[in-house]
Design a protein around this motif. Sequence first.
Motif: not given
Length: 519
Positions: A114-141
Amino acid sequence: MKKFFLLFTIFISCYSIFTGLKAKGSGDNRSGSLQVYFNPLTPGPSINYVPLVNTENLIGPYVINATITPAGSGLVTGRTKVYWGRNTINDSITMTNSSGNNWTASIPGNGLQAQYRYYIYTIDSLGRSSTAPLNAPPFYYFFFAFLDTTNPIITYIPLSNQPMSSWPSTVTCAATDNIGLDSVWVKWYKNSGVNTKEFRLLNTNGNIYAADFNSLNSDVVVGDSIFYKIFAQDNSTFHNRDSTQLNKFSILPTFLCEGFTSVIFPPLNWSLDFSGDLFWSRANESSYGIGNGSAVFDFFDAQPGTTQSMITLTFSNSVAGDSLKFDNAYQTYVDEVDRLEILTSTNGGSNYTSLIILDGGVSGPLVTAPPSLDPFSPAANQWATKKFSLPVGTNKINFKAISAYGNNLFLDSICIINGTVGISHLVSGLVPVNFSLLQNYPNPFNPVTKINYELPKSNFVSLKIFNVLGKEVATLVNEKQNAGKYSVNFNAAGFPSGVYFYKLQSGEFEDVKRMVLIK
């Protein structure tokens, strides 16, 4: 003053628009002066992560390790996740804080390709979120989990015939694979399939692999044929392998004919023997103003007694009738007697014997121009051609400069010529109307052919032989000649069969013709 406040307010407004992602500002002038307040917005947590690559592991797990660094505020518990899926993202896994800023999670496999697709997401207590890769989704590894049956790919240009001096030659190729390479190597043998050897190619840069044949120069002789094949194997379960066809090249005689046209100095396989500051170098001036490049020794700056050598490559042994021919230009400072000693070797440079010593000064055999207090740079008419018979078996030459603190010496067109090569004679005193270079006869030939040419006026004449790679292999004529019709013999006894080109140049006239040597 009002205009100033108005303009400044507009500036602040524009600045706030363009920098809104970083800071918000406000201002008032209740105290009589405009006061500006900035509330900086710091970025959210950062994610540092190296994506997974294709794998043959179908059952997993596929471990995700990331470094997540908070930005002044802690991460929300349970909200740091890997969103993933097979062929489409439809599931998530909560990441575990293993230690410090290290976070981990494992994507399960299911035993199928199969092809596996994924991305990482996190958020802090001030509501600021980040993803890897940037702008995921629609971008993903993504990566593929599958059993690899695809062979590596080797891209390669086979070696042409190699001069003796270049052995051991270098094999270079590009090798790629969708999973990854385990090794790239060469199998080879000399003349027959007995005593096959092999050596590994090293990854030198990106997809490029290269190494020299695992052999000594003394292991081959002129006329030997080298057969070789390149192999590449990937690191898959099946160890998929690819190889090139069986390639072949021959070991050719090494000819000495150097015009210093390359900016690389000393030329390939040449060497310099010196201590302290180096006074040998390459110059742009060329003999008789034709071509580009020469070797120069800086007598102008070399203190008295300085001795330094420029040594040729090891070439094929000279035979009876062979001579060393070269062009030189020299002038002294006042009357200092600089010297050039030419030494020859019959054992590749282990020992040398003096052939001749050429003096400079005001009237020595090196001199081609009157003394000058300025560093010497020769004009086209300040060159001379010299020719000296060589001992049979000569295969290396040492040009030793011995300084008396005079002025510069230039050397160019250093070639070994045979007694029957490069001997031109006037066959008619009648003055031709036009320049002309005639087709050689016979053609094809073995091993001697005749080249005729016509000169309508007195001028410097250059007639040279080139191989199919454009490398100059012989100089037949390199001197000033009177108007007339000329003939010159070319003896190719020491040359391999193949296509050659001969080029006549005189003033602005230039012509090239093709000839074929068949043995």
